[in-house]
Design a protein around this motif. Structure first.
Motif, mmCIF file in Angstrom:
data_model
loop_
_atom_site.group_PDB
_atom_site.id
_atom_site.type_symbol
_atom_site.label_atom_id
_atom_site.label_comp_id
_atom_site.label_asym_id
_atom_site.label_seq_id
_atom_site.Cartn_x
_atom_site.Cartn_y
_atom_site.Cartn_z
ATOM 1 N N THR A 33 0.831 -1.204 0.000
ATOM 2 C CA THR A 33 0.000 0.000 0.000
ATOM 3 C C THR A 33 0.867 1.256 0.000
ATOM 4 O O THR A 33 0.498 2.272 -0.595
ATOM 5 N N GLN A 36 1.858 1.665 -3.572
ATOM 6 C CA GLN A 36 0.697 2.143 -4.329
ATOM 7 C C GLN A 36 0.495 3.639 -4.119
ATOM 8 O O GLN A 36 0.202 4.379 -5.066
ATOM 9 N N SER A 40 1.038 6.830 -7.022
ATOM 10 C CA SER A 40 -0.160 7.607 -7.360
ATOM 11 C C SER A 40 0.172 9.059 -7.691
ATOM 12 O O SER A 40 -0.574 9.723 -8.414
ATOM 13 N N GLU A 126 -1.353 -2.620 -8.785
ATOM 14 C CA GLU A 126 -2.646 -1.951 -8.691
ATOM 15 C C GLU A 126 -3.763 -2.971 -8.481
ATOM 16 O O GLU A 126 -3.759 -4.061 -9.058
ATOM 17 N N THR A 133 -5.947 -5.958 -2.385
ATOM 18 C CA THR A 133 -4.535 -5.790 -2.038
ATOM 19 C C THR A 133 -4.147 -6.727 -0.905
ATOM 20 O O THR A 133 -3.104 -7.394 -0.948
#
Length: 218
Positions: A33, A36, A40, A126, A133
């Protein structure tokens, strides 16, 4: 009594295994995470360059360079097959796409050839939501590695509904940026590099069409 003791031991073993799996999954979840979230920041960037070099198991090499600036895009594809090089260049000025083919035999151009191949920024991690996830992290094997002087995570076994990673795929993702820098599987090795906010308009100037044979519309 013996049966109760056996069941108790089995229960303890199962509880320990569940705790180990949870610790493993939560640790992976925090890492994934975090990556991720880091990538972004690039997802809405409209000025970037990506270079991708893929070496196939038959030693053929495919090099892709992609430039994007606002609504303009250009893609350069070069395939090296046993030393024989062919090139495809696709230019999109925001209104139409022109495609140029360069090889040993001829040079061809097709005007208004259709949609260009867009190259988005992604790292293969993703998912549609955090629950996916978490599930993907259960089977993941993540370790820290140094690749080309960059601190990265090596990730195997992450299952995502938005990527085509196979079980034997290994991805190297840069810790600081969340960007994918290397990917390997049984048949290919792909290495990537990126630049942001320095694409200039000159890269979108098309070659001299007079040097090419015009491909007629079918």
């Amino acid at each position: 009594m013996k049966i109760k003791k056996v069941l108790k031991v089995i229960g303890i073993i199962i509880a320990i295994l569940i705790i180990i799996v949870l610790i493993h999954t939560i640790k992976n979840y925090v890492i994934v995470t975090g990556l991720q979230d880091k990538i972004s920041q690039y997802s809405n960037n409209s000025n970037y360059y990506i270079k991708s070099v893929t070496t196939e198991d038959n030693e053929n090499i495919v090099t892709m360079e992609y430039y994007k600036k606002d609504n303009k895009q250009v893609v350069f594809l070069e395939r090296n097959i046993n030393g024989e090089i062919s090139k495809i260049s696709m230019y999109n000025n925001g209104e139409r796409t022109d495609t140029f083919w360069d090889n040993i035999e001829n040079k061809i151009v097709e005007l208004d050839s259709g949609t260009i191949m867009s190259v988005n920024i992604y790292n293969g991690l993703e998912t549609d939501n955090r629950w996916q996830t978490f599930l993907g992290c259960i089977t993941s094997n993540i370790k820290s590695v140094n690749y080309n002087g960059k601190e990265c995570y090596s990730i195997r076994g992450f299952i995502s509904s938005t990527s085509l990673n196979s079980e034997d795929t290994e991805t190297y993702i840069e810790k600081d940026t969340g960007l994918l820098v290397k990917s390997t599987d049984r048949q290919t090795l792909t290495e990537k590099e990126y630049k942001f906010d320095n694409v200039e308009d000159t890269i979108f100037i098309e070659p001299d069409i007079s040097e090419y044979t015009l491909k007629e519309k079918e």
